[in-house]
Design an enzyme around this catalytic site. Structure first.
Site, PDB file in Angstrom:
ATOM      1  N   ASP A  42       0.824  -1.222   0.000  1.00 12.11           N
ATOM      2  CA  ASP A  42       0.000   0.000   0.000  1.00 12.11           C
ATOM      3  C   ASP A  42       0.854   1.267   0.000  1.00 12.11           C
ATOM      4  OD1 ASP A  42       1.016  -0.088   2.537  1.00 12.11           O
ATOM      5  OD2 ASP A  42      -0.892   0.216   3.570  1.00 12.11           O
ATOM      6  N   GLY A  43       2.186   1.112  -0.084  1.00 13.46           N
ATOM      7  CA  GLY A  43       3.067   2.278  -0.158  1.00 13.46           C
ATOM      8  C   GLY A  43       3.721   2.665   1.153  1.00 13.46           C
ATOM      9  N   GLU A  44       3.339   2.022   2.254  1.00 14.09           N
ATOM     10  CA  GLU A  44       3.964   2.371   3.540  1.00 14.09           C
ATOM     11  C   GLU A  44       5.444   2.002   3.532  1.00 14.09           C
ATOM     12  OE1 GLU A  44       1.930   0.557   6.791  1.00 14.09           O
ATOM     13  OE2 GLU A  44       0.067   1.657   6.441  1.00 14.09           O
ATOM     14  N   GLN A 102       9.353  27.533   4.398  1.00 17.00           N
ATOM     15  CA  GLN A 102       8.301  28.099   5.265  1.00 17.00           C
ATOM     16  C   GLN A 102       8.879  28.132   6.686  1.00 17.00           C
ATOM     17  OE1 GLN A 102       4.093  26.624   4.078  1.00 17.00           O
ATOM     18  NE2 GLN A 102       5.468  25.041   3.304  1.00 17.00           N
ATOM     19  N   HIS A 135      18.054  27.109   4.307  1.00 15.56           N
ATOM     20  CA  HIS A 135      17.461  28.253   3.620  1.00 15.56           C
ATOM     21  C   HIS A 135      17.440  29.477   4.530  1.00 15.56           C
ATOM     22  CE1 HIS A 135      15.231  30.247   0.517  1.00 15.56           C
ATOM     23  NE2 HIS A 135      14.233  30.518   1.331  1.00 15.56           N
ATOM     24  N   LYS A 197      14.940  42.738  -6.025  1.00 15.69           N
ATOM     25  CA  LYS A 197      13.801  42.211  -6.776  1.00 15.69           C
ATOM     26  C   LYS A 197      12.565  42.146  -5.890  1.00 15.69           C
ATOM     27  CE  LYS A 197      14.321  37.171  -6.119  1.00 15.69           C
ATOM     28  NZ  LYS A 197      14.111  37.171  -4.758  1.00 15.69           N
ATOM     29  N   ASP A 227      15.252  26.429  -7.651  1.00 10.49           N
ATOM     30  CA  ASP A 227      14.075  25.573  -7.820  1.00 10.49           C
ATOM     31  C   ASP A 227      13.620  25.607  -9.274  1.00 10.49           C
ATOM     32  OD1 ASP A 227      11.751  24.124  -7.662  1.00 10.49           O
ATOM     33  OD2 ASP A 227      10.877  25.244  -6.012  1.00 10.49           O
ATOM     34  N   ALA A 229      14.277  28.032 -11.313  1.00 10.33           N
ATOM     35  CA  ALA A 229      15.317  28.815 -12.009  1.00 10.33           C
ATOM     36  C   ALA A 229      14.799  30.124 -12.590  1.00 10.33           C
ATOM     37  CB  ALA A 229      15.997  27.981 -13.108  1.00 10.33           C
ATOM     38  N   THR A 231      14.221  33.011 -10.878  1.00  9.42           N
ATOM     39  CA  THR A 231      15.006  34.103 -10.288  1.00  9.42           C
ATOM     40  C   THR A 231      16.395  34.183 -10.904  1.00  9.42           C
ATOM     41  OG1 THR A 231      13.843  33.928  -8.170  1.00  9.42           O
ATOM     42  CG2 THR A 231      16.007  34.970  -8.131  1.00  9.42           C
TER      43      THR A 231
END
Length: 316
Positions: A42-44, A102, A135, A197, A227, A229, A231
């Site tokens: 099931d992907g676990e 975030q 980040h 910017k 990410d 690109a 910027t």
């Protein structure tokens, strides 16, 4: 490869970047720990440790890159397995820390996912985090366990010093990256410039002004993450329009999602220098991209943590 003789140091990996883990283990002089990362139907996530870790200092190499949820869950399950197998210390090595963008409440009702991930890693049972070019550096304070924050600048600086480019000017693509740009500029003995910017929404950037003199210079744009690109390519085009003779770009974490490769190929960037903190799939390799390995610096950090030596000495 020299053999590292302390049997109490063990290095494991999950599935995010096994090639980097292999390089790190080779640098230290150890075989990779015997573990399997599988999936139930099931992907676990299913982790199997096939060797004893009782009383060992264990280091788990796992960037939480795309697919970030899968790789984060693998890391948490691995840490839980190691804790229940009586590892003496569990050190998670996260070359790329996902969900870091975030890191504060920029608007009302925003989550702070960088703190949420820190809570998850601690709750799982990690004793230490080794990471690279966060980040936002304040994310170190989201943990109540030790965090060793490694820097990609020394690796990037050595590459550009070896190229012996003329009339270098290091460029920060935004105000937030000025400290990073200054560190690279100091190592290259170059001035810096800043791109002022405005970002109306995520992954959309609008170049406004260039602060500093870049006319006739070889510009090197430095960022932590590239990410989509948008910027970096807008910045490169703006620098050429403002009189830059040549434009190079570099970053530690090549997320390179969506239209990134196409944008870089069609941009004024002569060369994009990245590290292997995130694996770059074969289909994204182009002649414009140069990959540098972070294995030596992470390997040295692991040895220093295990031997209880200073990690900051790596950057002196």
């Amino acid at each position: 490869m020299a053999n590292y003789r302390d049997p109490k140091l063990k290095v494991f990996t999950c599935s995010a970047n096994p090639q980097l883990a292999k390089e790190i283990a080779e640098h230290i002089g150890l075989p990779l720990g015997n573990a399997e990362t599988k999936r139930f139907s099931d992907g676990e996530c299913q982790i199997k440790l096939n060797e004893s870790v009782r009383g060992s200092d264990v280091f788990v190499i796992q960037p939480t890159s795309a697919p970030v949820n899968e790789h984060l869950m693998e890391l948490l399950v691995m840490v839980d397995a190691l804790k229940r197998a009586s590892a003496k210390s569990i050190n998670v090595v996260i070359p790329y820390y996902g969900y870091a963008r975030q890191d504060r409440k920029a608007r009302a009702r925003d989550p702070i996912t960088a703190k949420l991930v820190a809570n998850l890693i601690e709750t799982a049972g990690a004793h230490r985090v080794i990471t690279m070019d966060l980040h936002a550096t304040q994310i170190q304070g989201f943990f109540d366990i030790p965090v060793d924050h490694l820097l990609g600048v020394p690796i990037l600086a050595k590459y550009f010093l070896d190229k012996q480019l003329p009339d270098i000017c290091v460029v920060s693509p935004d105000h937030g990256g000025v400290t990073r740009a200054r560190k690279l500029a100091e190592r290259l003995g170059a001035p810096i410039a800043i791109i002022d910017k405005r970002r109306p929404e995520p992954n959309v950037a609008e170049v406004m002004n260039i602060v500093g003199n870049i006319e006739g210079k070889t510009a090197i744009i430095i960022d932590d993450i590239i990410d989509t690109a948008g910027t970096i390519t807008l910045a490169a085009n703006a620098l050429v329009e403002a009189g830059a003779k040549d434009v190079y770009a570099c970053c530690t974490h090549p997320v390179l999602s969506g239209p990134a490769i196409e944008r870089i190929e069609n941009s004024k960037i002569r060369e994009l220098v990245i590290t292997n903190s995130i694996p770059l799939p074969e289909e994204k390799h182009t002649d414009k991209i140069k990959i540098l390995s972070v294995a030596p610096i992470i390997g040295e950090a692991i040895i220093r943590v295990h031997e209880e030596l200073s990690v900051s000495k790596l950057f002196d």
